[in-house]
Design an enzyme around this catalytic site. Structure first.
Site, PDB file in Angstrom:
ATOM      1  N   LYS A 114     175.706   2.602 -19.098  1.00 27.53           N
ATOM      2  CA  LYS A 114     176.988   2.176 -19.664  1.00 27.53           C
ATOM      3  C   LYS A 114     176.950   2.135 -21.180  1.00 27.53           C
ATOM      4  O   LYS A 114     177.925   2.502 -21.832  1.00 27.53           O
ATOM      5  CB  LYS A 114     177.405   0.817 -19.095  1.00 27.53           C
ATOM      6  CG  LYS A 114     177.702   0.907 -17.616  1.00 27.53           C
ATOM      7  CD  LYS A 114     178.530  -0.249 -17.101  1.00 27.53           C
ATOM      8  CE  LYS A 114     178.799  -0.041 -15.609  1.00 27.53           C
ATOM      9  NZ  LYS A 114     179.385  -1.169 -14.951  1.00 27.53           N
ATOM     10  N   LYS A 197     180.097   9.330  -3.687  1.00 26.36           N
ATOM     11  CA  LYS A 197     180.245   8.062  -2.972  1.00 26.36           C
ATOM     12  C   LYS A 197     181.679   7.544  -3.119  1.00 26.36           C
ATOM     13  O   LYS A 197     182.269   7.685  -4.187  1.00 26.36           O
ATOM     14  CB  LYS A 197     179.268   7.070  -3.639  1.00 26.36           C
ATOM     15  CG  LYS A 197     178.862   5.909  -2.799  1.00 26.36           C
ATOM     16  CD  LYS A 197     177.785   5.111  -3.529  1.00 26.36           C
ATOM     17  CE  LYS A 197     178.351   3.768  -3.935  1.00 26.36           C
ATOM     18  NZ  LYS A 197     177.391   2.851  -4.521  1.00 26.36           N
ATOM     19  N   LYS A 200     185.581   2.790  -6.432  1.00 26.10           N
ATOM     20  CA  LYS A 200     186.836   2.513  -7.127  1.00 26.10           C
ATOM     21  C   LYS A 200     186.847   3.144  -8.509  1.00 26.10           C
ATOM     22  O   LYS A 200     187.884   3.244  -9.141  1.00 26.10           O
ATOM     23  CB  LYS A 200     187.084   1.008  -7.215  1.00 26.10           C
ATOM     24  CG  LYS A 200     185.995   0.291  -7.957  1.00 26.10           C
ATOM     25  CD  LYS A 200     186.270  -1.179  -8.073  1.00 26.10           C
ATOM     26  CE  LYS A 200     185.146  -1.859  -8.837  1.00 26.10           C
ATOM     27  NZ  LYS A 200     183.839  -1.767  -8.174  1.00 26.10           N
TER      28      LYS A 200
END
Ligand code: TRP
Length: 334
Positions: A114, A197, A200
């Protein structure tokens, strides 16, 4: 003999769980309730690291708790609570930060990925200390097992290292927990991109089955799922990832084995099979959505259940903090 304890947590980052959350994790949590002393926690403090909008966090936290109950987490069997309701998480979190090396934390892949993506100025320190808070979530309750997906392996390893380090540096306080890595068979892929996968964070929600979405919307997504060349309903994860993913989903809900499904649809095509998947999925999700909405309409009952859960949790967690503080030389308030 006392049941072994298991603890897990889920982030309230979205208004609805998706099929991957349910089949990949929550369903096993429900099963574990029968054999283990289970603690399940909605980790709202962790969600803050994603810079989530306050109104969204508020609703998503309640919706997450309601969905867990609707999916079968029974507040009589499990201790179900919201992380921020138990301040001991922050207290032990700090202790964990004080025994974690800077380099060790810098090697955590979630942080590395990240921060590499967003740059260090746009990466909050909370993302850096996220794994230490997670270690605290776990160690506070002295669980033997932590049922999580494969992606959490590194976090569990760090938790084990920190528990062992504390025990050998200060005092034997912590149970060293084991990851209970959930069955890979329950891995659910995106309906539009069946090699990724179900998540969201996908660029579009068209491949995501959300538990709280309407039956009509989910039926539409299933019927427009990407399928593969050919027309046989047979399982082949490499050459037919789309149909295979739908077969996994069907089987998870209907209980039919993959071989049963291959037989049943031997002389039928993808269209018939997709209709059957849509029926099985929506007939299972309808009552779950209704129960969730009922709980969300009667916030009094939900709040009461969560209060009972956090009080039970705090009893265990506060005792662990007391022992850890003592072991480190902090003065009891008296
Ligand atoms: N990091 C976990 C995830 O993203 C969520 C989590 C936070 C967790 N605290 C936990 C999972 C404690 C298990 C135990 O899925």
């Amino acid at each position: 003999m006392a049941k072994a304890r298991a603890l897990s947590g889920i982030q309230p980052t979205s208004g609805s769980f998706h099929l991957g959350n349910y089949l990949g994790a929550v369903r096993q949590w429900v099963e574990l309730q029968e054999s283990h002393d289970t603690y399940y926690c909605v980790v709202d403090l962790h969600a803050l690291t994603a810079g989530i909008d306050p109104a969204k966090l508020h609703d998503a936290t309640l919706a997450s708790a309601a969905q867990l109950i609707a999916l079968g987490i029974d507040p009589q069997k499990s201790t179900l609570f919201i992380q921020s309701h138990v301040p001991a998480h922050n207290q032990l979190g700090w202790i964990m930060e004080c025994i974690t090396g800077f380099g060790e934390a810098s090697r955590m892949t979630q942080f590395k990925d990240k921060s590499a993506k967003n740059g260090s100025d746009r990466t909050v320190v909370g993302l850096f200390t996220y794994p230490m808070l997670q270690a605290a979530d776990i160690l506070l309750y002295q669980p033997q097992y932590v049922p999580v997906g494969e992606d959490q392996r590194q976090h569990i390893e760090l938790t084990r290292d920190l528990a062992g380090r504390f025990n050998s540096t200060y005092k034997e306080i912590f149970t060293i927990p084991e990851g209970y890595i959930l069955k890979a068979g329950a891995k659910i892929y995106d309906l539009q991109d069946p090699t990724a996968k179900m998540s969201k964070s996908a660029s579009s929600t068209s491949g995501l089955i959300e538990l709280l979405d309407t039956a009509a919307a989910n039926t539409k997504k299933i019927k427009s799922a990407t399928t593969d060349a050919g027309r046989e309903v047979t399982f082949d994860g490499v050459n037919k990832p789309g149909i295979s993913n739908l077969m996994t989903i069907h089987s998870a809900f209907s209980g039919a084995s993959i071989a049963d499904l291959e037989n049943e649809f031997a002389d039928k095509g993808y269209g018939d099979f997709k209709s059957s998947v849509a029926d099985v999925v929506t007939s299972h999700l309808d009552p779950i959505r209704e129960r969730t909405n009922e709980l969300l309409q009667d916030k009094g009952e939900l709040t009461r259940l969560l209060k009972v859960g956090s009080e039970k949790a705090a009893l265990v967690a506060d005792e662990t903090v007391r022992q850890a503080y003592n072991a480190m030389g902090l003065i009891p308030r008296g």
